[in-house]
Design a protein around this motif. Structure first.
Motif, PDB file in Angstrom:
ATOM      1  N   VAL C 426       0.839  -1.198   0.000  1.00  0.00           N
ATOM      2  CA  VAL C 426       0.000   0.000   0.000  1.00  0.00           C
ATOM      3  C   VAL C 426       0.872   1.244   0.000  1.00  0.00           C
ATOM      4  CG1 VAL C 426      -1.686   1.313   1.337  1.00  0.00           C
ATOM      5  CG2 VAL C 426      -1.929  -1.158   1.135  1.00  0.00           C
ATOM      6  N   GLN C 427       1.882   1.234   0.858  1.00  0.00           N
ATOM      7  CA  GLN C 427       2.738   2.406   0.965  1.00  0.00           C
ATOM      8  C   GLN C 427       3.531   2.632  -0.321  1.00  0.00           C
ATOM      9  OE1 GLN C 427       4.766   3.032   4.723  1.00  0.00           O
ATOM     10  NE2 GLN C 427       3.779   1.225   5.577  1.00  0.00           N
ATOM     11  N   LEU C 428       4.045   1.541  -0.847  1.00  0.00           N
ATOM     12  CA  LEU C 428       4.877   1.661  -2.036  1.00  0.00           C
ATOM     13  C   LEU C 428       4.035   2.105  -3.241  1.00  0.00           C
ATOM     14  CD1 LEU C 428       7.742   1.347  -2.895  1.00  0.00           C
ATOM     15  CD2 LEU C 428       7.400  -1.102  -3.191  1.00  0.00           C
ATOM     16  N   ARG C 429       2.907   1.464  -3.401  1.00  0.00           N
ATOM     17  CA  ARG C 429       2.042   1.820  -4.536  1.00  0.00           C
ATOM     18  C   ARG C 429       1.547   3.252  -4.424  1.00  0.00           C
ATOM     19  NH1 ARG C 429      -0.069  -3.480  -4.056  1.00  0.00           N
ATOM     20  NH2 ARG C 429      -1.739  -2.676  -2.770  1.00  0.00           N
ATOM     21  N   GLU C 430       1.283   3.672  -3.181  1.00  0.00           N
ATOM     22  CA  GLU C 430       0.815   5.046  -2.988  1.00  0.00           C
ATOM     23  C   GLU C 430       1.850   6.042  -3.490  1.00  0.00           C
ATOM     24  OE1 GLU C 430       0.810   6.601   0.954  1.00  0.00           O
ATOM     25  OE2 GLU C 430      -1.018   7.746   0.641  1.00  0.00           O
ATOM     26  N   VAL C 431       3.113   5.787  -3.124  1.00  0.00           N
ATOM     27  CA  VAL C 431       4.185   6.682  -3.549  1.00  0.00           C
ATOM     28  C   VAL C 431       4.281   6.702  -5.076  1.00  0.00           C
ATOM     29  CG1 VAL C 431       6.668   7.042  -3.508  1.00  0.00           C
ATOM     30  CG2 VAL C 431       5.482   6.399  -1.427  1.00  0.00           C
ATOM     31  N   ILE C 432       4.246   5.487  -5.657  1.00  0.00           N
ATOM     32  CA  ILE C 432       4.385   5.392  -7.111  1.00  0.00           C
ATOM     33  C   ILE C 432       3.239   6.119  -7.812  1.00  0.00           C
ATOM     34  CG2 ILE C 432       4.387   3.803  -9.067  1.00  0.00           C
ATOM     35  CD1 ILE C 432       5.647   1.744  -7.029  1.00  0.00           C
ATOM     36  N   ARG C 433       2.045   5.828  -7.369  1.00  0.00           N
ATOM     37  CA  ARG C 433       0.889   6.437  -8.040  1.00  0.00           C
ATOM     38  C   ARG C 433       0.870   7.932  -7.851  1.00  0.00           C
ATOM     39  NH1 ARG C 433      -4.743   3.872  -7.192  1.00  0.00           N
ATOM     40  NH2 ARG C 433      -5.097   5.095  -9.059  1.00  0.00           N
ATOM     41  N   PHE C 434       1.240   8.347  -6.661  1.00  0.00           N
ATOM     42  CA  PHE C 434       1.209   9.777  -6.376  1.00  0.00           C
ATOM     43  C   PHE C 434       2.221  10.524  -7.231  1.00  0.00           C
ATOM     44  CE2 PHE C 434       2.253  13.541  -3.845  1.00  0.00           C
ATOM     45  CZ  PHE C 434       0.978  14.054  -3.675  1.00  0.00           C
ATOM     46  N   GLN C 435       3.375   9.889  -7.422  1.00  0.00           N
ATOM     47  CA  GLN C 435       4.429  10.617  -8.119  1.00  0.00           C
ATOM     48  C   GLN C 435       4.382  10.446  -9.637  1.00  0.00           C
ATOM     49  OE1 GLN C 435       7.781   9.288  -5.890  1.00  0.00           O
ATOM     50  NE2 GLN C 435       7.595  10.949  -4.404  1.00  0.00           N
ATOM     51  N   THR C 436       3.775   9.350 -10.106  1.00  0.00           N
ATOM     52  CA  THR C 436       3.746   9.156 -11.551  1.00  0.00           C
ATOM     53  C   THR C 436       2.336   9.270 -12.120  1.00  0.00           C
ATOM     54  OG1 THR C 436       3.452   6.782 -11.358  1.00  0.00           O
ATOM     55  CG2 THR C 436       5.708   7.582 -11.445  1.00  0.00           C
ATOM     56  N   GLY C 437       1.358   9.184 -11.266  1.00  0.00           N
ATOM     57  CA  GLY C 437      -0.019   9.280 -11.732  1.00  0.00           C
ATOM     58  C   GLY C 437      -0.448   8.080 -12.547  1.00  0.00           C
ATOM     59  N   CYS C 438       0.225   6.959 -12.403  1.00  0.00           N
ATOM     60  CA  CYS C 438      -0.120   5.791 -13.196  1.00  0.00           C
ATOM     61  C   CYS C 438      -1.296   5.040 -12.590  1.00  0.00           C
ATOM     62  CB  CYS C 438       1.084   4.866 -13.321  1.00  0.00           C
ATOM     63  SG  CYS C 438       1.604   4.183 -11.753  1.00  0.00           S
ATOM     64  N   SER C 439      -1.735   3.997 -13.292  1.00  0.00           N
ATOM     65  CA  SER C 439      -2.910   3.259 -12.831  1.00  0.00           C
ATOM     66  C   SER C 439      -2.522   2.328 -11.688  1.00  0.00           C
ATOM     67  CB  SER C 439      -3.495   2.427 -13.973  1.00  0.00           C
ATOM     68  OG  SER C 439      -2.685   1.289 -14.167  1.00  0.00           O
ATOM     69  N   ARG C 440      -3.533   1.761 -11.067  1.00  0.00           N
ATOM     70  CA  ARG C 440      -3.339   0.856  -9.950  1.00  0.00           C
ATOM     71  C   ARG C 440      -2.471  -0.336 -10.352  1.00  0.00           C
ATOM     72  NH1 ARG C 440      -5.621  -0.269  -4.953  1.00  0.00           N
ATOM     73  NH2 ARG C 440      -5.388  -2.521  -4.801  1.00  0.00           N
ATOM     74  N   ASP C 441      -2.823  -0.916 -11.504  1.00  0.00           N
ATOM     75  CA  ASP C 441      -2.109  -2.109 -11.944  1.00  0.00           C
ATOM     76  C   ASP C 441      -0.657  -1.804 -12.269  1.00  0.00           C
ATOM     77  OD1 ASP C 441      -4.355  -3.506 -11.588  1.00  0.00           O
ATOM     78  OD2 ASP C 441      -4.920  -3.634 -13.722  1.00  0.00           O
ATOM     79  N   GLU C 442      -0.469  -0.690 -12.969  1.00  0.00           N
ATOM     80  CA  GLU C 442       0.893  -0.299 -13.292  1.00  0.00           C
ATOM     81  C   GLU C 442       1.714  -0.090 -12.022  1.00  0.00           C
ATOM     82  OE1 GLU C 442      -0.357   2.103 -17.354  1.00  0.00           O
ATOM     83  OE2 GLU C 442       0.414   3.207 -15.630  1.00  0.00           O
ATOM     84  N   ALA C 443       1.098   0.563 -11.060  1.00  0.00           N
ATOM     85  CA  ALA C 443       1.799   0.825  -9.813  1.00  0.00           C
ATOM     86  C   ALA C 443       2.160  -0.489  -9.141  1.00  0.00           C
ATOM     87  CB  ALA C 443       0.925   1.674  -8.884  1.00  0.00           C
ATOM     88  N   GLY C 444       1.225  -1.458  -9.189  1.00  0.00           N
ATOM     89  CA  GLY C 444       1.497  -2.760  -8.588  1.00  0.00           C
ATOM     90  C   GLY C 444       2.695  -3.430  -9.254  1.00  0.00           C
ATOM     91  N   ALA C 445       2.727  -3.382 -10.590  1.00  0.00           N
ATOM     92  CA  ALA C 445       3.824  -4.011 -11.321  1.00  0.00           C
ATOM     93  C   ALA C 445       5.138  -3.318 -11.004  1.00  0.00           C
ATOM     94  CB  ALA C 445       3.538  -3.946 -12.821  1.00  0.00           C
ATOM     95  N   ARG C 446       5.056  -1.991 -10.946  1.00  0.00           N
ATOM     96  CA  ARG C 446       6.271  -1.228 -10.679  1.00  0.00           C
ATOM     97  C   ARG C 446       6.769  -1.507  -9.255  1.00  0.00           C
ATOM     98  NH1 ARG C 446      10.337   1.629 -11.280  1.00  0.00           N
ATOM     99  NH2 ARG C 446      10.649   3.791 -10.642  1.00  0.00           N
ATOM    100  N   ALA C 447       5.861  -1.614  -8.318  1.00  0.00           N
ATOM    101  CA  ALA C 447       6.239  -1.897  -6.941  1.00  0.00           C
ATOM    102  C   ALA C 447       6.967  -3.233  -6.872  1.00  0.00           C
ATOM    103  CB  ALA C 447       4.995  -1.931  -6.041  1.00  0.00           C
TER     104      ALA C 447
END
Lengths: 313, 542, 660
Positions: C426-447
Motif C-alpha cells: 500500500v505504501q509503495l504503490r501510494e508513492v508510485i501512483r502519487f508521483q507518476t499518476g499511473c494506474s493501480r495495476d501499473e503501480a502494482g507491477a512497478r512496486a
C-alpha cells in the motif's frame, strides 16, 4: 488470541463478580423495611410479613446472593418490587435508549474531536490551538449537570431551539425522536469532545514526529493526506484507551442527563428504583451497567488490533 | 493560503456543532387556534403528567392522581362525583341505602360491555368489591363491610357492620373502578395491560416515558359521540421546569400540575386555559406533628410552632401569592368549613411559649422529614428560618417517599411535610385521625399524628353514620374546632394551584355531562389533579 | 547573505506562561479557601436567613450576586458552599490518597502476586461508574456530609492506588532502593525512607486532579439532592435550586456554577502544569539533538541574491547545493546552533559523504534541506538548490511538488521509517501512483519490480506484509525502494546502515551504490563512520558541532586528514550496535554544549594539539595548501604527509596537550 481472550475474560469476569457483590452489599445497607415503601400507609402487618418473605428478605444474605447469581446467569434478574414486572424485560426496554444516547454522544464527540485534533495537530502554536486547549480544559472542568442545566436553560428555554419536553421513541417518527435526544446527546458529548481532543492531539503530535511521516512529507504528499491518511490511524491508540476508560464516567453522566432531560433510560430507572427501594431492580441495573462496561472494553481491545496490526490478540 | 486553512479548521467545529443543533431542529409554537363551544371530534391530545403509574390494576396498585388521570380513560367507576362534589351513579344505575345505611344496593346500568367483550354484570362487580375488601391496598378502608352478595343479574347488595352513609363516595375512588374477570384472575396482566369499560383502549406504555390510549369505538356512550378524541398520548415529565416548557413550546396541549410557577405563568395568557381545583378538591400543604413523643407531646409547643409559622410569607415566596392560608383540612369555599381556634401568626407569643417550655425542658430540637421536591424544600427552609427566630432548631431531612412513609406510619419522626386532604368527603380522612386506628410508636398506625381525641373520634363516627346533611356538618365542625385547638397538624395553605392547564385549542375540560344529567366534578386528586377525558376535544393544529 | 531574513518563530516558551497560569490558579484557589474560612467573619449576609432581599433579584450593591428564590444572599451562600466543596474535595482526596497510597505502595513495592491481586481488585473498582456507586450508597444510607465524604474518599482510592503504584514501581527499581533491599532493610523502612519521598511529587499532582474530580462528584450528588442537608448551602444544590427560576434570575444558577467551574479548572490546570513540568525536566536529560518536542512544517526563508559558486560548483549545475545554511533551535539552555553556516554541493552522479559524531548537526542538515525539521526552531535560513533550481523561496506546496520526484530519502531507523499500520504494498504503490499518476495495476507491477531491484525475494509476499513482519534489512531495502520509486536525481541517505548488522550493512551500501551507478543519481551519504563512507564516496564533508571542519575528495581526506578531529574519527572504532557509544577513542573529553556559541575552535576542548589561539579565534574553513581541493578549519593542521592514518603529532603539540 485464545490466551488474550482467557486473560481478558477472566479480568472482566472479576469485574462482574465485584459489581454483583457490591450490588448485594448495598441492600444490606438499606435502612428500614423496603416493604413499607411498596405497600404504603394502610397495609396490614400480615400483608407486610407476606411481602417480606416473598422478597426473600428472611433468607440470609449469602444464600440470597447465590440464588440471585444463579438466576441472573440464566437471564432472570427477578421481579421488580415496585412494578411487579420482570426486571429483565424492563432493563431490555431501557437499555437501548441509554445505549443510543451514549452512542450518539460518542459519535458526536468523535465527529467534532477527531477533525479538530487532526486539523490543529500540525500547528501546535497557532491561536486556534491555544483556544482549543483552553476551552477543552474548561469543558473537562465543567460538571455535566451544570452543562445540562445551562444548555437546557439557554438553548432550550431562552432560544427555544430544541424540544426539552421529554423523550420520544422511534415510533414517534425519526425526526421527533432524534430531536428529543439532541440536547442530551450534545451535553454528554461536549465533555467527551474535550477529552478525546486532548488525547488524540497529543498522540498526533507524537506521530507527526515519526520518521515515516517526515519521509511522507519529502514525497510530496499534501498536508491533508498526511494528516488523515498517514498520521491518523497510528495515533488512535490513546483515543481508544480513553474511550474505554471514560465509558464509566459517561454512564455516570448519562444518569444525570437522563434525569435532567427526562430520558427514560437505564440511569433514570436506577435513580427511580433506588428511591423506591426497589432493590431487585437496582441490582439488575447495576449488573447490566457493569456488563456494558465489560462489553465496551472488550470491543475496544478488538479495535486496538483492528487499527494497529502490530497488536496481536 | 495558510490563513484560509486555519479558518477552515476552526470552522469545522462550529459547523459540526451547528449541524448537531440543526439535527435537533426548531420548534416554535404555532399560533394557537382556539377551541370554540362546539366539540370537534377527532385528533390526538398530548397531555403531560408528572409521574408514571406503578401499575393500572385498581385491585393491587395504589392509584395516585397521575394514575387516575391515565387509568380513568380505560377504567370507569361505579359512582362518579358531580360538580357539587356529590356522588352520582355512573356504571351503576342506582346506589340505594337501607334506612340506617347498613346495607347498600347497587343496581348496574344495562348494556355495558368491557372492551374484551365481557358483560358488566352483578357477578363481576361483586368479585371486584370482594377483591378490594380482601387485598392489602384497600382492606383497611373497607373494613366495615360484612358481606357482598349478588342479588340479581344487575344487582349487588353490600352489607355493613355499622352504618356507613358515605359508602358510595368510596365507589368514586379506585375502589369503584371495575375490571373484567380476566383481569381479576391475572393481576400482573391487569397491572400492565388494563381492560375496562372506558372511552379509550390501552395502547402502548413505555414506562416513565409515555402511555398512549386509543378511542374505544364500542364505548357505551358512543351514540352520544363520546369520546371526541381519537386518542391521547400521555407524556411523563417529572421535571417541574420541563413540564411548563413542553406546554409553552406547543409540543403538548395540556399538563396536570400543582406548581405555582406554572399557574402564574399561564393564568393571564389568553392562549392557555388554567382550570384550578376548588372546594374540597383542593389539597392542603401541611406539617404533620408526631404528638406521641418529645416536645411535641406538649400542646403549647405545638401551638407555638403554629404561631411561629408565617403562612402568608410562604405563600408570597413559594406560591407566587396564589393560594390561601389554611387553618384546617377544608378550604373556606367548601361546604364543611368552619372557623376554629387555630393560632394566628404571632412571633412574640410563639417566642414566649417556646422560652417557657425550654426553661423547663431545655432546647427544642426537631427534625423535619420532607420529600426532595423543590417547593417542599423551599417551604421547609423558610419554616426553618421562621422557627429559628422563635427559638426552635429544625433539621431538614430529605427523604425518598418510601422511607418517609415508613417512618410516618411507625411514628419514627418529629415532623413531616405532606400534601393531603383532597378527598371530596370529610369521611375519607377518618383513618388519619381516628383513635381506632392508633397504635404505639414502632407499630404501624394510619393515624400518623397519633392523637386519640374523644371529640374527634365522635365527630368522624357521627359523620360517617348519618345521612343527614346538618348532622354531618355539625360532626365535622366539631372535628375542625378540636383540631384547631390541639394542633396535631400545622396547616400551611390550601394548594389551589393544583390545576389542569391546557392550550386554548383544547375544549371540554371539566365539561363532561354525566349520564345522570349533572356536570362532572372539576379536576381533583393528589399529588396532582386528575380529570376525565370523556368530553375533551382539541382543534386540530396541523 | 546578510539580506536573507531569518524566520523567527514565536518562542514556545512554556515556562513563563505556565508559571503565570500557575499563579493565577493558585490565587483563585487561595481566594476560594479564604472565602470559605472567613465566610463568618466577612461582612456577608447569613447564608440561611431568608428574605434578606427580594427573592430572585439580580445583582445589586447590597447583594453582589443577587438573591435566590427564598431571598437569601447568593454570594454568602456561594462562600459558605465553598466549605462543603472544599471539605469534601480535600477530605475525600486525603482519604483516597491514604487508602490508595497504602495499596499502591504495597503493590508496587512487593510486586508479584501481591501486585496482581491488589491491582485486579483496583481495576474492577475503577471499572464501575463511581458516580453511580456514590449515588446508590448515599441514597440507601441517607445523605449527610460524612456519608458523602466517606463514599467519595473510598471511591477515589483506586485511582490513587494506580498512581502511587506506578511511581513506586519506577522508584523501587532504582539502585538505591534495590541496594537498601539487598542490605536487608525492612520493607517498612525502605518504603517510608526511600520510596515514599520519591512518589510524593506525582501523587501531589494527582491530588489536585482528584480534588477537582471529587468537587464535581459532590456537586453532582448535591444536584440530585444527595449531599449535605439544607439549609447548608452547597454549589450543586444551588444550581439545582436556581434552575427553576433561570429565566427570571439566572444569577442564582450562574454564580455558583461559575465559581465551581473555575475552582475545578484551577485544580486541573495546576495538575496539568505540574505534570508538564515533570516531563520538561525529563526531556532535558535527553540529547538535545533528539529532544525536539514539537513537529511543524517549516518554511525556509528565501534569499534575495543568487550567489555564486558553492564549493567550486555552480549551484544550477548541482544535483544539490546548499549555501550558508543555518538552523538554530530554542532549548531551555538557550539557542542551539545545530547547523551553523554550512555550504556544500553535489554534482549529478556524484556521491557525497557527510561525516560527524552524533550531535554534529548532519541529520539536522538533511532534514533542514528537506524542510522536515522538528522542534522549536528559532532560525532556519540559507539557500538550497535542488536539481539546479533554487528552492529556498518556494512555498511549502511549491517546494513539495518540486522536491517529491527529484529526491529520495532514506532514514536510519528501519523500525520508524515505514508506517507501521499500512502494508508495504500500500505504501509503495501510494508513492508510485502519487508521483507518476499511473494506474493501480501499473503501480502494482512497478512496486514488484522495485522490490526485485532492491534484492528482496518473493516481492509479492512482501507487498502483502506489514513492516513489523519484515527484518530490519528487508525494511531498509523497502525504504530504498520507496526512495527510488520516483527515479530521483538525488538520494539523501541518513545513516542508512547504522541500525543493521555488519553483513547487511555492506549489502545495503552496495545496493545504494549500484542504484546510484545505474541511474546516474547523486547520493548524499550521511554517517558517523568515516572509513565506511570514504569507501563509497567521491567527496567527503566532516562536520563538528554544526560546522564543516574539513572537506575534500574522499581519498584525499582519508589519506591526508588535516584537522585533528577528522583524524580522530578515522581512528575511532565505531560500535556496530550503538552510534552513541562510538566515542572518539583516540581523544577523550566531551564536546562543549552546542548552545555555547563562544568564540574559538569548537574542538578546542578535546583537541590534543590545542593552542591559545584555538580557544580565542574561530578558524575559518579554508583551502589547504596542496594542489588538490581540500578545505579544513584549523589553525594548526596536521602535516599533510601522514598517509595511512598513523598520527604523528609534533612534540610541540604534545606539550600543549590539554585533553581531560
Amino acid at each position: 488470541m485464545i490466551g488474550f481472550l482467557a486473560t481478558r475474560g477472566l479480568r472482566l469476569f472479576a469485574v462482574l463478580v465485584v459489581v454483583s457483590f457490591l450490588a448485594q452489599l448495598l441492600i444490606e445497607l438499606l435502612p428500614g423495611d423496603p416493604t413499607t415503601a411498596i405497600l404504603g400507609l394502610q397495609a396490614s402487618p400480615e400483608a407486610r410479613a407476606q411481602l417480606h418473605s416473598d422478597l426473600g428478605l428472611d433468607q440470609d444474605p449469602v444464600s440470597r446472593y447465590f440464588s440471585w447469581v444463579a438466576a441472573a446467569a440464566q437471564g432472570d434478574l427477578g421481579t421488580s418490587i415496585s412494578w411487579g414486572t420482570p426486571v429483565t424485560d424492563t432493563i431490555l426496554e431501557r437499555l437501548p435508549i441509554t445505549l443510543e444516547l451514549l452512542g450518539w454522544s460518542i459519535l458526536l464527540a468523535l465527529l467534532i474531536a477527531v477533525p479538530l485534533a487532526v486539523l490543529t495537530a500540525d500547528r501546535p502554536n497557532a491561536w486556534t490551538n491555544r483556544i482549543a486547549a483552553v476551552s477543552s480544559l474548561t469543558l473537562i472542568s465543567t460538571p455535566v449537570f451544570i452543562l445540562g442545566v445551562l444548555l437546557a436553560g439557554v438553548v432550550g428555554l431562552k432560544l427555544g431551539w430544541v424540544d426539552v419536553s421529554g423523550y420520544v421513541g422511534w415510533d414517534g417518527g425519526p425526526g421527533p425522536h432524534l430531536q428529543s435526544l439532541a440536547l442530551p446527546a450534545v451535553t454528554l458529548a461536549l465533555g467527551q469532545v474535550a477529552m478525546y481532543y486532548r488525547m488524540l492531539q497529543s498522540d498526533l503530535l507524537r506521530t507527526l514526529r515519526e520518521d515515516y511521516l517526515l519521509l511522507a512529507r519529502t514525497r510530496g504528499f499534501g498536508r491533508q493526506r498526511i494528516l488523515w491518511v498517514h498520521a491518523l490511524r497510528p495515533s488512535l491508540t490513546s483515543l481508544l484507551t480513553v474511550l474505554g476508560l471514560t465509558i464509566g464516567s459517561l454512564i455516570g453522566g448519562a444518569v444525570i442527563i437522563e434525569s435532567i432531560f427526562g430520558i427514560p433510560g437505564l440511569g433514570r430507572l436506577l435513580i427511580n428504583a433506588s428511591l423506591a427501594r426497589d432493590f431487585v431492580m437496582v441490582q439488575g441495573v447495576v449488573l447490566v451497567i457493569g456488563l456494558t462496561y465489560v462489553v465496551v472494553n472488550l470491543t475496544v481491545d478488538f479495535l486496538y488490533a483492528a487499527f494497529d496490526p502490530r497488536i496481536r490478540l | 493560503m495558510l490563513n484560509s486553512r486555519k479558518r477552515w479548521s476552526a470552522g469545522v467545529a462550529a459547523a459540526l456543532l451547528a449541524g448537531a443543533v440543526a439535527l435537533a431542529g426548531c420548534s416554535t409554537p404555532a399560533d394557537t387556534e382556539r377551541a370554540g363551544d362546539e366539540p370537534v371530534p377527532g385528533g390526538t391530545l398530548k397531555f403531560v403528567v408528572s409521574a408514571d403509574a406503578n401499575g393500572f390494576d385498581p385491585q393491587n396498585d395504589t392509584f395516585s392522581g397521575q394514575t387516575n388521570t391515565m387509568a380513568r380513560t380505560i377504567l370507569e367507576p361505579l359512582t362518579i362525583l358531580d360538580a357539587e362534589g356529590n356522588w352520582q351513579p355512573y356504571l351503576a344505575e342506582s346506589v340505594e341505602p337501607n334506612d340506617d345505611a347498613t346495607e347498600w344496593t347497587i343496581v348496574l346500568r344495562g348494556g355495558i360491555n368491557f372492551s374484551n367483550g365481557d358483560v358488566l354484570d352483578a357477578d363481576v362487580v361483586a368479585k371486584n368489591l370482594e377483591g378490594h375488601r380482601t387485598k392489602p391496598v384497600n382492606a383497611g378502608t373497607l373494613a366495615d363491610i360484612e358481606s357482598i352478595t349478588v342479588a340479581g343479574e344487575r344487582t349487588v347488595v353490600v352489607s355493613m357492620a355499622r352504618p356507613w352513609a358515605t359508602f358510595p363516595m368510596y365507589l368514586t375512588t379506585q375502589i369503584g373502578l371495575v375490571v373484567p374477570e380476566e383481569s381479576l384472575e391475572n393481576p400482573d396482566e391487569a397491572s400492565a395491560n388494563p381492560i375496562g369499560t372506558g372511552p379509550f383502549l390501552f395502547g402502548k406504555h413505555l414506562r416513565d416515558s409515555s402511555l398512549t390510549v386509543e378511542k374505544n369505538p364500542d364505548y357505551w356512550r358512543a351514540d352520544e359521540g363520546l369520546p371526541y378524541l381519537d386518542g391521547i398520548e400521555f407524556r411523563i415529565i417529572p421535571d417541574d421546569e420541563a413540564r411548563g416548557l413542553a406546554l409553552e413550546s406547543g409540543n403538548v396541549a395540556g399538563i396536570s400540575t400543582r406548581d405555582a410557577k406554572d399557574v402564574a405563568k399561564f393564568k393571564d395568557d389568553a392562549d392557555y386555559i388554567v382550570t384550578r381545583t376548588t372546594g374540597m378538591a383542593v389539597p392542603e400543604s401541611v406539617y404533620v406533628l408526631n404528638t406521641a413523643q418529645g416536645a411535641l407531646q406538649d400542646e403549647s409547643v405545638r401551638r407555638a410552632l403554629a404561631a411561629a409559622t408565617d403562612r402568608q410569607t410562604i405563600i408570597d415566596v413559594v406560591r407566587e401569592g396564589l393560594t390561601e392560608p389554611a387553618s384546617g383540612p377544608w378550604s373556606e369555599d367548601s361546604p364543611w368549613y368552619v372557623e376554629s381556634d387555630y393560632p394566628d401568626f404571632d412571633l412574640e407569643a410563639a417566642q414566649s411559649a417556646i422560652a417557657e417550655y425550654e426553661a423547663a425542658h431545655g432546647q427544642i430540637e426537631l427534625t423535619l422529614m420532607t420529600l426532595a421536591d423543590a417547593s417542599a424544600l423551599q417551604t421547609a427552609q423558610l419554616v426553618q428560618d421562621m422557627w429559628k427566630k422563635a427559638g426552635v432548631d429544625l433539621t431538614i431531612d430529605q427523604l425518598d417517599q418510601g422511607t418517609l412513609i415508613d417512618r410516618l406510619i411507625k411514628g419514627n419522626y418529629d415532623i413531616s411535610s405532606m400534601v393531603e386532604f383532597s378527598a371530596p368527603d370529610p369521611d375519607m380522612e377518618r383513618l388519619l385521625f381516628h383513635g381506632a386506628t392508633l397504635a404505639p410508636i414502632g407499630e404501624i398506625s394510619p393515624n400518623i399524628t397519633r392523637i386519640d381525641e374523644e371529640l374527634i373520634n365522635d365527630g368522624f363516627d357521627r359523620g360517617r353514620a348519618s345521612i343527614d346533611e346538618a348532622e354531618r356538618k355539625d360532626a365535622y365542625a366539631q372535628v375542625q374546632r378540636r383540631l384547631g385547638e390541639i394542633v396535631p397538624i400545622i396547616w400551611i395553605d390550601h394548594l389551589s394551584t393544583a390545576s389542569i392547564i391546557t392550550s386554548a385549542s383544547v375544549g371540554g375540560v371539566g365539561q363532561y355531562e354525566l349520564p345522570s344529567g349533572q356536570m362532572e366534578y372539576g379536576p381533583y386528586g393528589n399529588p396532582s389533579p386528575a380529570l376525565n377525558f370523556h368530553a375533551v376535544w382539541i382543534v386540530d393544529q396541523e | 547573505m546578510s539580506t536573507s531574513i531569518g524566520l523567527r518563530r514565536a518562542r514556545a516558551s512554556h515556562a513563563p506562561r505556565s508559571r503565570l497560569l500557575l499563579w493565577l490558579c493558585a490565587a483563585w484557589v487561595v481566594l476560594v479557601i479564604g472565602l470559605a474560612l472567613l465566610a463568618d467573619v466577612l461582612p456577608l449576609a447569613d447564608p440561611t436567613e431568608t428574605l434578606v432581599g427580594d427573592p430572585r433579584s439580580g445583582p445589586s450593591s447590597d447583594h453582589w450576586l443577587g438573591t435566590d428564590v427564598l431571598g437569601r444572599d447568593v454570594l454568602a451562600r456561594v462562600a459558605h458552599g465553598a466549605r462543603v466543596s472544599l471539605v469534601v474535595g480535600l477530605g475525600a482526596t486525603l482519604i483516597g490518597l491514604v487508602l490508595g497510597g497504602v495499596i499502591g505502595l504495597l503493590a508496587g513495592y512487593f510486586r508479584g502476586w501481591v501486585d496482581t491481586v491488589l491491582m485486579t481488585v483496583v481495576d474492577a473498582a475503577l471499572a464501575f461508574p463511581s458516580l453511580v456507586v456514590a449515588l446508590l450508597v448515599v441514597t440507601f444510607m441517607g445523605p449527610s456530609l460524612l456519608n458523602v465524604l466517606l463514599v467519595l474518599g473510598i471511591l477515589s482510592a483506586p485511582a490513587a492506588a494506580r498512581v502511587v503504584r506506578g511511581g513506586t514501581l519506577t522508584v523501587s527499581r532504582r539502585e538505591f532502593v534495590t541496594a537498601s533491599r539487598a542490605l536487608g532493610a525492612r520493607p517498612r523502612r525502605t518504603i517510608l525512607r526511600e520510596v515514599l519521598p520519591n512518589v510524593v511529587p506525582a501523587t501531589l499532582s494527582f491530588g489536585f486532579l482528584s480534588v477537582g474530580l471529587v468537587i464535581v462528584a459532590e456537586g453532582s450528588l448535591a444536584f440530585l439532592g444527595l449531599s449535605v442537608r439544607p439549609p447548608t448551602p452547597t454549589w450543586g444544590a444551588m444550581v439545582e435550586e436556581g434552575r427553576a427560576s433561570f429565566e427570571v434570575d439566572p444569577w442564582a444558577t450562574l454564580g455558583p456554577a461559575a465559581v465551581m467551574i473555575l475552582t475545578v479548572l484551577a485544580m486541573n490546570l495546576i495538575h496539568d502544569v505540574m505534570t508538564s513540568d515533570v516531563t520538561t525536566l525529563a526531556e532535558l536529560e535527553v540529547d538535545p539533538d533528539e529532544s525536539v518536542p514539537l513537529a511543524s512544517f517549516e518554511e525556509l526563508q528565501p534569499s534575495s541574491d543568487d550567489g555564486g559558486l558553492v564549493n567550486g560548483v555552480e549551484p544550477s549545475d548541482a544535483a544539490l547545493a546548499v549555501e550558508d545554511l543555518r538552523v538554530t533551535f530554542d532549548t531551555p539552555f538557550g539557542p542551539l546552533y545545530a547547523v551553523n553556516g554550512v555550504s556544500l554541493a553535489v554534482r549529478p552522479g556524484q556521491t557525497l559523504g557527510i561525516v560527524g559524531e552524533s550531535g554534529s548537526g548532519k541529520s539536522v542538515l538533511i532534514r533542514s534541506i528537506l524542510r522536515i525539521l522538528t522542534g522549536s526552531v528559532r532560525e532556519h535560513r540559507g539557500r538550497v538548490w535542488i536539481s539546479g533550481s533554487q528552492v529556498s523561496g518556494l512555498s511549502d506546496e511549491e517546494f513539495s511538488t518540486h522536491v517529491r520526484d527529484r529526491t529520495g530519502t532514506i532514514f536510519q531507523d528501519t523500525s520508524t521509517g515505514l508506517n507501521p499500520v499500512r502494508k508495504v504494498g500500500v505504501q509503495l504503490r501510494e508513492v508510485i501512483r502519487f508521483q507518476t499518476g499511473c494506474s493501480r495495476d501499473e503501480a502494482g507491477a512497478r512496486a514488484r519490480q522495485l522490490l526485485q531491484d532492491v534484492g528482496l525475494s518473493d516481492p509479492d509476499r512482501r507487498l502483502r506484509q506489514y513492516p513489523h513482519q519484515l527484518s530490519g534489512g528487508m525494511r531498509q531495502r523497502v525504504m530504498i525502494a520507496m526512495a527510488l520509486a520516483c527515479d530521483p536525481e538525488v538520494i539523501l541517505a541518513d545513516e542508512p546502515t547504522t541500525a543493521l548488522d555488519v553483513t547487511v550493512q555492506d549489502q545495503v551500501l552496495q545496493l545504494l551504490h549500484e542504484q546510484h551507478e545505474t541511474r546516474d543519481t547523486a547520493l548524499v551519504l550521511v554517517s558517523h563512520d568515516l572509513p565506511l563512507v570514504a569507501n563509497w564516496a567521491d567527496e567527503v564533508v566532516v562536520m563538528y558541532l554544526g560546522r564543516i571542519v574539513e572537506s575534500g575528495p574522499a581519498d584525499e581526506v582519508l589519506a591526508h586528514p588535516r584537522m585533528p578531529y577528522t583524524k580522530a574519527l578515522l581512528d575511532a572504532v565505531p560500535s556496530p550496535f550503538d552510534e552513541g557509544t562510538a566515542r572518539l577513542k583516540a581523544i577523550g573529553g566531551q564536546p562543549p554544549r552546542p548552545t555555547d556559541a563562544g568564540s574559538g575552535c569548537a574542538f578546542a576542548t578535546r583537541c590534543p594539539f590545542v593552542q591559545d589561539k584555538c580557544r580565542q579565534e574561530t578558524p575559518p574553513l579554508l583551502q589547504g595548501d596542496g594542489p588538490v581541493r581540500h578545505q579544513y578549519a584549523c589553525w594548526y593542521p596536521l602535516p599533510a604527509t601522514g598517509a595511512g592514518g598513523s598520527p604523528e603529532p609534533s612534540t610541540l603539540h604534545e606539550e600543549a596537550h590539554h585533553g581531560r
